[in-house]
Design an enzyme around this catalytic site. Structure first.
Site, PDB file in Angstrom:
ATOM      1  CD1 TRP A 187      26.175   9.304   2.092  1.00 47.71           C
ATOM      2  CD2 TRP A 187      25.151   9.705   4.033  1.00 47.71           C
ATOM      3  NE1 TRP A 187      26.054   8.100   2.761  1.00 47.71           N
ATOM      4  CE2 TRP A 187      25.437   8.316   3.954  1.00 47.71           C
ATOM      5  CE3 TRP A 187      24.522  10.203   5.166  1.00 47.71           C
ATOM      6  CZ2 TRP A 187      25.092   7.424   4.969  1.00 47.71           C
ATOM      7  CZ3 TRP A 187      24.181   9.309   6.171  1.00 47.71           C
ATOM      8  CH2 TRP A 187      24.468   7.936   6.073  1.00 47.71           C
ATOM      9  CE1 TYR A 238      29.181  10.659   1.528  1.00 50.43           C
ATOM     10  CE2 TYR A 238      28.683  12.961   1.152  1.00 50.43           C
ATOM     11  CZ  TYR A 238      29.113  11.950   1.993  1.00 50.43           C
ATOM     12  OH  TYR A 238      29.444  12.237   3.294  1.00 50.43           O
ATOM     13  CB  SER A 290      35.056  12.090   8.210  1.00 48.30           C
ATOM     14  OG  SER A 290      33.754  11.612   8.530  1.00 48.30           O
ATOM     15  CD  GLN A 326      31.423  15.448   7.510  1.00 53.86           C
ATOM     16  OE1 GLN A 326      30.744  14.651   6.869  1.00 53.86           O
ATOM     17  NE2 GLN A 326      32.008  16.491   6.946  1.00 53.86           N
ATOM     18  CB  ALA A 360      19.139   9.879  14.618  1.00 55.19           C
ATOM     19  N   GLY A 382      20.701  17.123   5.466  1.00 55.55           N
ATOM     20  CA  GLY A 382      20.385  16.694   4.114  1.00 55.55           C
ATOM     21  C   GLY A 382      18.919  16.961   3.862  1.00 55.55           C
TER      22      GLY A 382
END
Length: 332
Positions: free
Chosen positions: A21, A54, A152, A177, A209, A286
């Site tokens: 993402w 995405y 999610s 999720q 975060a 990520g």
């Protein structure tokens, strides 16, 4: 790498998942994206998470090309359906049967695979009967195109309703999720207990975060150039904005000596913290650079003692969000 079972299912996932993402197909060039995928594979990551929305489907294609040539049976590939894709027609969104079936087949083509291990409802759809959604998922399972079903950012009540239908339809409903990290704990009061009761695990997104828990954002200082907080095009800036208040950044700074005493970077501390929750099967990371992957996987197997967990809570006490009402889905 270490591995955990997903819910009460027989599916094993890596404790760290690699997600794309805000990076693949938008923020990161494809060659660099493939370098991050290779770093994930080298680190023992077997679970890869993406979604059709995405980069408006481009991220799935980048991931598919990046995993080409790998032994398919050694991977767990996860994707999602819900948000608008394509030209934005009336059936290009949501969890109606038409959109689910067409999106699933399109995702398989982009990912270059005959099946996905986990297909997830990216949000709850208030405009479609849940029976229609779950029946469409059940048909994909019976066709062999989806092995397990997840969701999610569903609320506890929505998860319970989905689990009841999954039992009736006899399909493996195994995961949720949510966003979850030291600062954002809204799943703890309701979602986690319901998931434990219904046999679901959490696959957590944003364990650091969106980078705030790495310590790269300092109170009173300009945002680092090229950081997620400056990514207006890809949506990163909007998502991270809630954590960029000076009181939050000041509290995060107070975690730095705690991480140093534990022999961890701030990012490793954050990922290790998430993995202390027994209902968490995997934390999604990520990356825009391979070294970020290598750093984060060092959190695997780390156990934070009770004193350190209490110290973290003390330093962050004034900025932790716990309100379960923040788990919500849009109404189209």
């Amino acid at each position: 790498m270490e591995f955990r079972r997903l819910g009460r299912s027989g599916l094993t996932v890596s404790e760290i998942s690699y997600g794309n993402w805000l990076t693949h197909g938008s923020q990161v060039e494809e060659e660099q994206a493939h370098a991050c995928i290779r770093a994930a594979l080298d680190a023992g990551i077997t679970t890869f998470d993406t979604a059709d929305v995405y980069a408006n489907t481009a991220a799935e294609s980048v991931l598919g090309r990046g995993l080409a040539g790998q032994r398919r049976e050694s991977l767990e590939i996860c994707t999602k359906v819900f948000w608008p894709t394509g030209p934005g027609g009336p059936n290009d969104k949501g969890l109606g049967r038409k959109h689910i079936m067409e999106s699933a087949h399109a995702s398989l083509r982009r990912l270059g695979t005959d099946y996905v291990d986990l297909y997830q409802a990216h949000r709850f759809d208030h405009t479609v009967p849940l029976e229609e959604t779950m029946t469409a998922f059940a048909d994909l399972v019976r066709q062999g195109k989806v092995l397990y079903v997840g969701v999610s950012e569903w609320s506890a009540e929505q998860i319970a309703r989905g689990a009841a239908l999954a039992r009736e339809l006899k399909i493996p409903f195994v995961s949720n999720q949510p966003q979850y990290n030291m600062l954002w704990r809204v799943i703890e009061e309701q979602v986690v207990p319901t998931s434990e009761r219904e046999g679901l695990s959490q696959i957590v997104w944003s364990p650091i975060a969106q980078g705030v828990l790495t310590g790269k954002y300092r109170p009173g200082q300009a945002l680092p150039e090229g950081s997620r907080a400056t990514d207006e095009k890809g949506g990163g800036a909007k998502t991270i904005s809630r954590f960029l208040r000076d009181e939050v950044l000041t509290s995060v700074e107070r975690l730095r000596p705690l991480a140093e005493q534990a022999g961890l970077s701030l990012a490793q501390l954050a990922v290790a913290w998430v993995l202390q929750n027994g209902n968490v099967a995997s934390a999604i990371i990520g990356a825009s650079r391979p070294e970020q992957v290598r750093e984060n996987v060092e959190a695997v197997g780390v156990r934070l003692d009770d004193d350190l967990m209490r110290a973290i809570d003390t330093e962050l006490a004034d900025v932790i969000e716990r309100d379960p009402s923040h788990t919500r889905s849009p109404v189209f």
